[in-house]
Design an enzyme around this catalytic site. Structure first.
Site, mmCIF file in Angstrom:
data_model
loop_
_atom_site.group_PDB
_atom_site.id
_atom_site.type_symbol
_atom_site.label_atom_id
_atom_site.label_comp_id
_atom_site.label_asym_id
_atom_site.label_seq_id
_atom_site.Cartn_x
_atom_site.Cartn_y
_atom_site.Cartn_z
ATOM 1 N N LYS A 1 -4.549 -10.197 -9.759
ATOM 2 C CA LYS A 1 -5.590 -10.755 -8.752
ATOM 3 C C LYS A 1 -6.572 -9.611 -8.623
ATOM 4 C CE LYS A 1 -6.085 -10.034 -3.916
ATOM 5 N NZ LYS A 1 -6.034 -9.254 -2.875
ATOM 6 N N LYS B 1 0.877 -1.140 -0.042
ATOM 7 C CA LYS B 1 0.032 -0.049 -0.104
ATOM 8 C C LYS B 1 0.828 1.347 -0.029
ATOM 9 C CE LYS B 1 -4.152 -1.949 1.606
ATOM 10 N NZ LYS B 1 -4.979 -2.520 3.028
ATOM 11 N N LYS C 1 -10.192 -4.532 -5.311
ATOM 12 C CA LYS C 1 -11.156 -3.247 -5.273
ATOM 13 C C LYS C 1 -9.879 -2.179 -5.541
ATOM 14 C CE LYS C 1 -12.877 -4.435 -1.735
ATOM 15 N NZ LYS C 1 -13.394 -4.826 -0.199
HETATM 16 P P1 ADP Z 1 -9.741 -6.248 -1.677
HETATM 17 O O1 ADP Z 1 -8.445 -6.753 -2.270
HETATM 18 O O2 ADP Z 1 -10.912 -6.029 -2.931
HETATM 19 O O3 ADP Z 1 -9.848 -4.924 -0.872
HETATM 20 P P2 ADP Z 1 -10.336 -7.341 0.749
HETATM 21 O O4 ADP Z 1 -8.999 -7.239 0.980
HETATM 22 O O5 ADP Z 1 -11.489 -6.598 1.031
HETATM 23 O O6 ADP Z 1 -10.508 -7.308 -0.874
HETATM 24 O O7 ADP Z 1 -10.364 -8.985 1.058
HETATM 25 C C1 ADP Z 1 -11.577 -9.464 1.734
HETATM 26 C C2 ADP Z 1 -11.338 -11.095 1.899
HETATM 27 O O8 ADP Z 1 -11.727 -11.545 0.314
HETATM 28 C C3 ADP Z 1 -10.091 -11.550 2.179
HETATM 29 O O9 ADP Z 1 -10.205 -12.874 2.818
HETATM 30 C C4 ADP Z 1 -9.319 -11.744 1.104
HETATM 31 O O10 ADP Z 1 -8.078 -12.666 1.103
HETATM 32 C C5 ADP Z 1 -10.473 -12.158 0.002
HETATM 33 N N1 ADP Z 1 -10.032 -11.914 -1.289
HETATM 34 C C6 ADP Z 1 -10.093 -10.871 -1.889
HETATM 35 N N2 ADP Z 1 -9.618 -10.501 -3.244
HETATM 36 C C7 ADP Z 1 -9.204 -12.081 -3.641
HETATM 37 C C8 ADP Z 1 -9.047 -12.501 -4.643
HETATM 38 N N3 ADP Z 1 -8.761 -12.103 -5.693
HETATM 39 N N4 ADP Z 1 -8.877 -13.929 -4.466
HETATM 40 C C9 ADP Z 1 -9.069 -14.542 -3.418
HETATM 41 N N5 ADP Z 1 -9.599 -13.871 -2.162
HETATM 42 C C10 ADP Z 1 -9.485 -12.634 -2.144
#
Ligand code: ADP
Ligand code: TRP
Length: 323
Positions: free
Chosen positions: A191, A112, A194
């Site tokens: 991957k 980040k 958001k």
């Molecule tokens: P983002 O990366 O979109 O901000 P979050 O960090 O809020 O997503 O993730 C919430 C949950 O979803 C976590 O347990 C995270 O590991 C899972 N997750 C998010 N993106 C993925 C992905 N592309 N593949 C598998 N799991 C994911």
């Protein structure tokens, strides 16, 4: 020891397929296999600079999404993280057991900041609050996507250190990371996240979502060329929705040639749209009754808080704080 399953999600935007397959679906499927806790990590979301009204709206929307996708409040304690203020007290106590080096090594923090996010102390201490979330309920199993693996390692490290110092109070949790859905790819093949702008949401306008699916990036092979399914993002996403037989059929069509990426995207859109149809219907029902959603969250918070308060009584005594 009793099985306690817990996971959380930051309300930083609309829930997408990465969240769904990486965390929501596994967590929902585990309901009833032990005590299950799921929460909306609104305190963690404060580490980003979201407007208060957006944070409140996103928190509510995430609640709607989970309830629509099968979270059963009779089986799962579902709540907003901030409704259990004890967790911030534990985060402080754990902070005092956490070396700076441990946090400095965290990829998520480094990613980040390297992307230009100006770090605040909350972002640096993020894994400690996450450890508190997990440890305060003595959770044993934590379903997450692979990107959270290191945070789970940090949690285990902190718990071991805490127990060495204060006695055997905290449970040492295990992550549950499914290989098949550890990293769900986004529309650009990276991957899905958001923060990368490559998401496909679970709910939203049909036209827009169809456009996103049809816009998934592929290589430039023509209709007749044989294609490698493992390098085809539409196939990798399709595979998540179907059984092995159906996946093998599409893989075969791709390998053979005469089947274009556009065809794969169309099939993906259809299966995706059908998959979420019953959840969409349920979502519109909940949407008509926000008080019901708030009632579920309030009830969950009450139950979660009672457990957290029990743990904190033990911890305060062991750490020599309070009367
Ligand atoms: P983002 O990366 O979109 O901000 P979050 O960090 O809020 O997503 O993730 C919430 C949950 O979803 C976590 O347990 C995270 O590991 C899972 N997750 C998010 N993106 C993925 C992905 N592309 N593949 C598998 N799991 C994911
Ligand atoms: N850090 C997690 C994420 O971004 C969200 C989270 C906060 C969490 N506390 C947690 C996940 C405790 C599992 C357990 O996805």
């Amino acid at each position: 020891m009793k099985k306690r399953i817990l996971s959380g999600i930051q309300p930083t935007g609309d829930v997408h397929l990465g969240n769904y397959f990486g965390m929501m679906k596994p967590a929902i499927e585990l309901q009833g296999e032990g005590e299950t806790y799921l929460f909306i990590a609104d305190l963690h979301a404060l580490t980003s600079s979201m407007a208060p009204e957006d944070l409140r709206r996103n928190s509510f929307n995430v609640a709607l999404d989970f309830l629509s996708c099968g979270l059963d409040p009779a089986k799962t304690i579902f709540f907003r993280q901030s409704e259990v203020p004890e967790v911030t007290e534990l985060a402080w106590i754990l902070s005092c057991q956490t070396s700076m080096g441990l946090l400095e090594r965290c990829h998520s923090y480094k990613d980040k900041t390297s992307k230009g996010m100006v770090p605040n102390h909350g972002l640096f201490a993020y894994p400690v609050l996450m450890a508190a979330d997990i440890l305060i309920y003595k959770s044993t199993l934590v379903p997450v996507g692979r990107d959270q693996k290191q945070h789970l390692e940090v949690t285990r490290d902190i718990a071991v250190r805490f127990n060495n110092r204060y006695g055997d109070i905290l449970a040492i949790p295990e992550p549950i990371i499914r290989d098949s859905t550890a990293i769900v790819p986004g529309t650009d093949g990276e991957k899905m996240s958001k923060s990368y702008g490559n998401t496909i949401e679970l709910f939203g306008d049909e036209k827009e979502l169809r456009k996103k699916v049809m816009g998934i990036v592929t290589d430039s092979k023509g209709l007749d060329d044989p294609k490698n399914p493992d390098e085809c993002t539409p196939f990798l996403l399709y595979k998540l929705f179907v059984d092995g037989g159906k996946a093998a059929e599409m893989a075969e069509k791709l390998r053979k040639g005469g089947y274009g990426y556009g065809h794969a995207k169309k099939e993906l859109f259809e299966i995706y749209w059908e998959h979420f149809r019953p959840f969409r219907d349920k979502r519109s029902e909940y949407l008509k009754d926000p008080a019901r959603v708030e009632g579920i969250l309030a009830d969950g918070a009450r139950k979660a808080r009672a457990v957290a308060q029990d743990t904190m009584r033990e911890i305060r005594k062991a750490a020599g704080i309070g009367g």
